[in-house]
Design a protein around this motif. Structure first.
Motif, short mmCIF file in Angstrom:
data_model
loop_
_atom_site.label_atom_id
_atom_site.label_comp_id
_atom_site.label_asym_id
_atom_site.label_seq_id
_atom_site.Cartn_x
_atom_site.Cartn_y
_atom_site.Cartn_z
N THR A 125 0.83 -1.21 0.00
CA THR A 125 0.00 0.00 0.00
C THR A 125 0.86 1.26 0.00
N ALA A 126 1.90 1.25 -0.81
CA ALA A 126 2.81 2.40 -0.90
C ALA A 126 3.45 2.39 -2.28
N THR A 127 4.11 3.50 -2.61
CA THR A 127 4.76 3.63 -3.92
C THR A 127 6.22 4.02 -3.75
N LEU A 128 7.03 3.56 -4.68
CA LEU A 128 8.45 3.94 -4.75
C LEU A 128 8.69 4.66 -6.06
N THR A 129 9.24 5.86 -5.96
CA THR A 129 9.54 6.65 -7.14
C THR A 129 11.04 6.84 -7.26
N PRO A 130 11.65 6.53 -8.40
CA PRO A 130 13.10 6.65 -8.55
C PRO A 130 13.60 8.07 -8.30
N THR A 131 14.74 8.15 -7.65
CA THR A 131 15.44 9.42 -7.45
C THR A 131 16.93 9.11 -7.40
N ASP A 132 17.79 10.12 -7.34
CA ASP A 132 19.23 9.89 -7.35
C ASP A 132 19.65 8.99 -6.20
N GLY A 133 20.27 7.86 -6.54
CA GLY A 133 20.80 6.95 -5.53
C GLY A 133 19.79 6.01 -4.91
N GLY A 134 18.52 6.11 -5.31
CA GLY A 134 17.53 5.24 -4.70
C GLY A 134 16.12 5.61 -5.07
N TYR A 135 15.27 5.69 -4.06
CA TYR A 135 13.85 5.92 -4.30
C TYR A 135 13.25 6.80 -3.20
N LEU A 136 12.12 7.42 -3.53
CA LEU A 136 11.31 8.11 -2.53
C LEU A 136 10.09 7.24 -2.24
N LEU A 137 9.88 7.00 -0.96
CA LEU A 137 8.81 6.11 -0.51
C LEU A 137 7.66 6.93 0.05
N ASN A 138 6.45 6.63 -0.40
CA ASN A 138 5.24 7.29 0.10
C ASN A 138 4.13 6.26 0.24
N GLY A 139 3.44 6.32 1.37
CA GLY A 139 2.33 5.40 1.55
C GLY A 139 2.10 5.07 3.01
N PHE A 140 1.34 4.02 3.25
CA PHE A 140 1.00 3.62 4.62
C PHE A 140 0.86 2.10 4.68
#
Length: 390
Positions: A121-136
């Motif tokens: 129930t969360a999303t991972l969006t690519p960013t420099d060096g890894g990902y940004l995590l958002n969700g619950f």
């Protein structure tokens, strides 16, 4: 005994000694909606939290049977404390499926506490060096006291498609909702955890199937094989908590029985009534039957792990079915004892009512439902497709 066996035996002995304290702290745990610090420190001192840690990281690499024995004893004292411990051990086990760099970070402390939720129930969006995590993640048992959180999310790929991944994130980087207000297993603190733009290094993110395949695959020379199938391991491990709760309720019932009469009757000694005798014997037999089913499941899982052979579809379904039936028998045993305990058993100061509510609540868990597991097992027996989500 080998050194490894002696270590786990020492854990089991230490946990047996603290059962009265865990039981005494039950009301406080429920009122606080979290496991008391005294309980956690006693479990830590006993070595419970390093049971699933590999020996190369300072742990005991305990077998499924050894972990179950310890969890059963904890549940005799407090079902919520045992459930949290079981989730932390299972989630630590899952963390063993990550790459070497991630394992080194997570198990820098061999007594690490890892909570975990598989629902993506969360999303991972690519960013420099890894990902940004958002969700619950709802029902995140033990998150309040965890060091790391093993979680799942949907990752966005460069072509716009998504895949399901597993990762571990320091619990300190997540927030926790105050939404765990429930009528059973209140002290598990299974609240909702949230992530908002949390940076996750690329090395801590793996495709879910890679992590699943890696779990337990690095057994060290001279140790019993630990190549358990994750789904079956998780289900078979959780049975120990149900059996422990049933054992605890049985002991509590017998402790309260001396000197008790049956209100509004001429029976001044409840133990003399044939119905009580039948109820006690029935509960005892159901607990014994649950233990036998659980032992058979664990033996099957361990035998296949020692052989390095994956469980067949029918065997996986049998693990689910027999485990669920053991949970059902444990619940029925507690119900019988609670119903024979009289009106005073509803008092919050009388622990058996909490054991009754806790096992009722745990029996609603998706992996524990008798109907779901019996359907799956029946389909496998009849040669039908028995694939499930877990």
């Amino acid at each position: 005994m080998t050194t490894a066996e002696l270590e786990v035996t020492a854990v089991l002995d230490a946990v047996r000694d603290i059962v009265p304290t865990l039981r005494q702290n039950g009301l406080q745990a429920e009122q606080d909606r979290w496991v008391p610090e005294e309980n956690l420190q006693l479990l830590h001192k006993a070595g419970v939290f390093r049971m699933a840690t590999e020996r190369q990281h300072g742990g005991f690499d305990a077998s499924l049977a050894q972990q179950n024995a310890v969890l059963t004893e904890i549940a005799r004292g407090c079902g919520s404390t045992a459930w949290v411990a079981s989730v932390w051990l299972a989630s630590s086990w899952v963390a063993r499926g990550h790459n070497e760099q991630t394992r080194g970070e997570v198990f820098a402390d061999p007594d690490v506490r890892v909570s975990g939720v598989f629902t993506p129930t969360a999303t991972l969006t690519p960013t420099d060096g890894g990902y940004l995590l958002n969700g619950f993640w709802r029902f995140n048992t033990g998150c309040r006291g965890a060091d790391w959180n093993g979680i799942s999310a949907m990752r966005t790929l460069p072509d716009g498609t998504t895949d399901q991944v597993a990762m571990v994130v320091p619990m300190s980087e997540l927030t926790i909702d105050d939404d765990w207000k429930v009528s059973s297993v209140a002290a598990t603190g299974s609240a909702t955890s949230r992530a908002k733009d949390v940076f996750v290094p690329a090395h801590r993110v793996q495709k879910l199937e890679v992590v699943m395949e890696g779990v337990g695959s690095r057994s060290e020379p001279g140790t019993t094989n630990r190549q358990y199938t994750l789904g079956e391991f998780a289900v078979a491990q959780s049975v120990s908590v149900y059996i422990g709760i049933a054992r605890g309720a049985y002991e509590l019932f017998l402790d309260r029985l001396p000197g008790r009469g049956i209100t509004y009757t001429e029976w001044t000694d409840q133990s003399r009534h044939p119905l009580t005798q039948i109820q006690v014997a029935t509960a005892a037999s159901k607990i014994t039957a649950a233990e036998a089913l659980s032992a058979g499941v664990v033996e099957l899982i361990q035998r296949r792990a020692d052989e390095g052979v994956e469980l067949t579809a029918l065997e996986k379904a049998k693990v689910r079915g027999d485990s669920a039936y053991a949970m059902q028998l444990s619940r029925e045993a507690v119900e019988t004892l609670y119903n024979a305990s009289g009106a005073s058993a509803i008092m919050l100061s009388v622990p058996i009512q909490r054991f009754h509510r806790d096992i009722q609540g745990l029996s609603l868990h998706g992996l524990s439902l008798l109907t779901t597991n019996m359907e799956l097992y029946g389909r496998a027996i009849l040669g039908l497709d028995a694939d499930g989500a877990f």
